[in-house]
Structures are given as structure tokens and as C-alpha cells.
Scaffold this motif. Structure first.
Motif, PDB file in Angstrom:
ATOM      1  N   LEU A 112      35.304  46.891  58.579  1.00  0.00           N
ATOM      2  CA  LEU A 112      36.120  45.744  58.948  1.00  0.00           C
ATOM      3  C   LEU A 112      36.159  44.828  57.734  1.00  0.00           C
ATOM      4  O   LEU A 112      35.183  44.176  57.411  1.00  0.00           O
ATOM      5  CB  LEU A 112      35.518  45.043  60.165  1.00  0.00           C
ATOM      6  N   ARG A 113      37.269  44.795  57.065  1.00  0.00           N
ATOM      7  CA  ARG A 113      37.352  44.152  55.761  1.00  0.00           C
ATOM      8  C   ARG A 113      38.045  42.791  55.773  1.00  0.00           C
ATOM      9  O   ARG A 113      38.548  42.357  54.757  1.00  0.00           O
ATOM     10  CB  ARG A 113      38.086  45.076  54.799  1.00  0.00           C
ATOM     11  N   GLU A 114      38.072  42.130  56.907  1.00  0.00           N
ATOM     12  CA  GLU A 114      38.773  40.854  56.966  1.00  0.00           C
ATOM     13  C   GLU A 114      38.233  39.853  55.953  1.00  0.00           C
ATOM     14  O   GLU A 114      38.985  39.175  55.262  1.00  0.00           O
ATOM     15  CB  GLU A 114      38.676  40.235  58.362  1.00  0.00           C
ATOM     16  N   VAL A 115      36.905  39.746  55.863  1.00  0.00           N
ATOM     17  CA  VAL A 115      36.309  38.741  54.985  1.00  0.00           C
ATOM     18  C   VAL A 115      36.587  39.077  53.527  1.00  0.00           C
ATOM     19  O   VAL A 115      36.979  38.216  52.738  1.00  0.00           O
ATOM     20  CB  VAL A 115      34.797  38.605  55.262  1.00  0.00           C
ATOM     21  N   ALA A 116      36.414  40.347  53.156  1.00  0.00           N
ATOM     22  CA  ALA A 116      36.684  40.751  51.774  1.00  0.00           C
ATOM     23  C   ALA A 116      38.160  40.592  51.438  1.00  0.00           C
ATOM     24  O   ALA A 116      38.518  40.196  50.320  1.00  0.00           O
ATOM     25  CB  ALA A 116      36.250  42.190  51.551  1.00  0.00           C
ATOM     26  N   ALA A 117      39.033  40.880  52.400  1.00  0.00           N
ATOM     27  CA  ALA A 117      40.467  40.775  52.153  1.00  0.00           C
ATOM     28  C   ALA A 117      40.911  39.325  52.009  1.00  0.00           C
ATOM     29  O   ALA A 117      41.957  39.048  51.424  1.00  0.00           O
ATOM     30  CB  ALA A 117      41.244  41.448  53.285  1.00  0.00           C
ATOM     31  N   ALA A 118      40.128  38.405  52.542  1.00  0.00           N
ATOM     32  CA  ALA A 118      40.494  36.989  52.447  1.00  0.00           C
ATOM     33  C   ALA A 118      40.451  36.490  51.006  1.00  0.00           C
ATOM     34  O   ALA A 118      41.162  35.553  50.651  1.00  0.00           O
ATOM     35  CB  ALA A 118      39.570  36.138  53.316  1.00  0.00           C
ATOM     36  N   GLN A 119      39.648  37.114  50.185  1.00  0.00           N
ATOM     37  CA  GLN A 119      39.580  36.710  48.787  1.00  0.00           C
ATOM     38  C   GLN A 119      40.880  37.112  48.106  1.00  0.00           C
ATOM     39  O   GLN A 119      41.296  38.246  48.170  1.00  0.00           O
ATOM     40  CB  GLN A 119      38.400  37.379  48.091  1.00  0.00           C
ATOM     41  N   LEU A 138      36.650  35.140  59.191  1.00  0.00           N
ATOM     42  CA  LEU A 138      35.542  35.333  60.123  1.00  0.00           C
ATOM     43  C   LEU A 138      36.017  35.285  61.572  1.00  0.00           C
ATOM     44  O   LEU A 138      35.556  36.052  62.416  1.00  0.00           O
ATOM     45  CB  LEU A 138      34.456  34.285  59.884  1.00  0.00           C
ATOM     46  N   ALA A 139      36.963  34.400  61.870  1.00  0.00           N
ATOM     47  CA  ALA A 139      37.518  34.316  63.221  1.00  0.00           C
ATOM     48  C   ALA A 139      38.255  35.611  63.569  1.00  0.00           C
ATOM     49  O   ALA A 139      38.133  36.121  64.689  1.00  0.00           O
ATOM     50  CB  ALA A 139      38.456  33.118  63.340  1.00  0.00           C
ATOM     51  N   SER A 140      38.989  36.160  62.623  1.00  0.00           N
ATOM     52  CA  SER A 140      39.685  37.433  62.837  1.00  0.00           C
ATOM     53  C   SER A 140      38.683  38.560  63.082  1.00  0.00           C
ATOM     54  O   SER A 140      38.865  39.383  63.976  1.00  0.00           O
ATOM     55  CB  SER A 140      40.569  37.754  61.626  1.00  0.00           C
ATOM     56  N   LEU A 141      37.631  38.594  62.278  1.00  0.00           N
ATOM     57  CA  LEU A 141      36.595  39.608  62.448  1.00  0.00           C
ATOM     58  C   LEU A 141      35.936  39.478  63.818  1.00  0.00           C
ATOM     59  O   LEU A 141      35.718  40.477  64.509  1.00  0.00           O
ATOM     60  CB  LEU A 141      35.556  39.477  61.336  1.00  0.00           C
ATOM     61  N   ARG A 142      35.638  38.266  64.233  1.00  0.00           N
ATOM     62  CA  ARG A 142      35.035  38.031  65.543  1.00  0.00           C
ATOM     63  C   ARG A 142      35.954  38.548  66.651  1.00  0.00           C
ATOM     64  O   ARG A 142      35.505  39.179  67.607  1.00  0.00           O
ATOM     65  CB  ARG A 142      34.760  36.542  65.735  1.00  0.00           C
ATOM     66  N   GLY A 193      35.119  41.638  69.165  1.00  0.00           N
ATOM     67  CA  GLY A 193      35.174  41.390  70.604  1.00  0.00           C
ATOM     68  C   GLY A 193      36.060  42.400  71.311  1.00  0.00           C
ATOM     69  O   GLY A 193      35.717  42.910  72.385  1.00  0.00           O
ATOM     70  N   GLN A 194      37.212  42.705  70.718  1.00  0.00           N
ATOM     71  CA  GLN A 194      38.118  43.696  71.296  1.00  0.00           C
ATOM     72  C   GLN A 194      37.458  45.067  71.344  1.00  0.00           C
ATOM     73  O   GLN A 194      37.538  45.776  72.350  1.00  0.00           O
ATOM     74  CB  GLN A 194      39.410  43.774  70.480  1.00  0.00           C
ATOM     75  N   LEU A 195      36.810  45.445  70.259  1.00  0.00           N
ATOM     76  CA  LEU A 195      36.148  46.745  70.206  1.00  0.00           C
ATOM     77  C   LEU A 195      35.013  46.811  71.223  1.00  0.00           C
ATOM     78  O   LEU A 195      34.900  47.773  71.984  1.00  0.00           O
ATOM     79  CB  LEU A 195      35.623  47.003  68.794  1.00  0.00           C
ATOM     80  N   HIS A 196      34.189  45.783  71.272  1.00  0.00           N
ATOM     81  CA  HIS A 196      33.065  45.749  72.204  1.00  0.00           C
ATOM     82  C   HIS A 196      33.542  45.862  73.648  1.00  0.00           C
ATOM     83  O   HIS A 196      32.936  46.574  74.454  1.00  0.00           O
ATOM     84  CB  HIS A 196      32.258  44.468  72.003  1.00  0.00           C
ATOM     85  N   ALA A 197      34.626  45.190  73.989  1.00  0.00           N
ATOM     86  CA  ALA A 197      35.135  45.212  75.353  1.00  0.00           C
ATOM     87  C   ALA A 197      35.637  46.595  75.759  1.00  0.00           C
ATOM     88  O   ALA A 197      35.636  46.925  76.944  1.00  0.00           O
ATOM     89  CB  ALA A 197      36.268  44.189  75.501  1.00  0.00           C
TER      90      ALA A 197
END
Length: 136
Positions: free
Chosen positions: A93-100, A110-114, A118-122
Motif C-alpha cells: 500500500l504505497r499511498e504514503v510513499a506516493a504522496a511525496q 495516511l487517511a487514504s491508507l486508513r 478498513g475496506q480490506l479488513h471489512a
């Protein structure tokens, strides 16, 4: 412990070369995560948008190239894979790295990753282990 392990790895790389410890190292006397799980009867799959990352898998693992590892279609593929017993799925899950370098802030990433987690966990069956490993 981490510092001691890092120093041990640094010394081994000095002794055996910089490729020591990397997948495909002919001099390695260990097996990778996918190979170890495969021998124990687990089916391993990696879902990634980076072709080079998928090349690190062993021959017993399934590599699935997805457009973006964090998009909804990738999550559906992981969900389907994990409905079967003894499955291991690698989904970076590369949201944080892609933000750079983008117009996305760190907190938005981080909100996108969360949200994605959450979607995956559900969608996963009960008693499914999710391990989140980060670096950087």
C-alpha cells in the motif's frame, strides 16, 4: 536487537558481497518468505503495480500485476484470494510513499491508507491476520 541484526547484516554484506541477503543470491543459505510459506503448505500471491517487485517472487508463488496496488480492484482480488484457507497475500500500500512529489499531503495519504485498510479488513474472513509493515 534491531541494531545488532543490522550490524550483523552489514558485516555479512562486507564478507559475502553487497548482494548477500537479496532474493536470487546464489550464495544464500536461507529461503525467502514465499518459499518458506510454500513449503509449509501455504499458497502465496503478490499483488503489485511494480513489475520489478513481482520478479522477486519464487516460482511457487503467483504474481498478479494490478494497475495500482491500492485501488478497489486490487482489494477485491486480495479478498477473493483470502477466502481460501492457508493463503498469504502481499499487497503493498504505497499511498504514503506516493504522496511525496504529489499534491497530496502526508496526512491525506495516511487517511487514504486508513480507508483502504478498513475496506480490506471489512472484507476478510474472521481470524485473518493483517500485518502492516512500514519503512521510512
Amino acid at each position: 536487537e534491531d541494531a545488532a541484526a543490522a550490524m550483523e547484516l552489514a558485516l555479512l554484506k562486507l564478507q559475502r558481497g553487497v548482494q548477500f541477503g537479496l532474493p536470487g543470491d546464489a550464495n544464500a543459505d536461507f529461503d525467502g518468505l514465499f518459499g518458506t510459506l510454500g513449503r509449509a503448505g501455504w499458497r502465496c500471491s503478490a499483488f503489485d503495480s511494480v513489475a520489478e517487485a513481482l520478479q522477486l517472487l519464487d516460482s511457487a508463488s503467483e504474481a498478479v500485476h494490478v494497475t495500482a496496488a491500492c485501488d478497489a480492484s486490487a482489494l477485491r482480488l486480495v479478498e477473493a484470494e483470502m477466502q481460501q484457507p492457508r493463503r498469504f497475500a502481499w499487497l503493498p500500500l504505497r499511498e504514503v510513499a506516493a504522496a511525496q512529489g504529489c499534491h497530496t499531503t502526508h496526512s491525506e495519504a495516511l487517511a487514504s491508507l486508513r480507508t483502504r485498510l478498513g475496506q480490506l479488513h471489512a472484507r476478510l474472513p474472521p481470524n485473518t491476520l493483517i500485518t502492516l509493515v512500514g519503512c521510512g
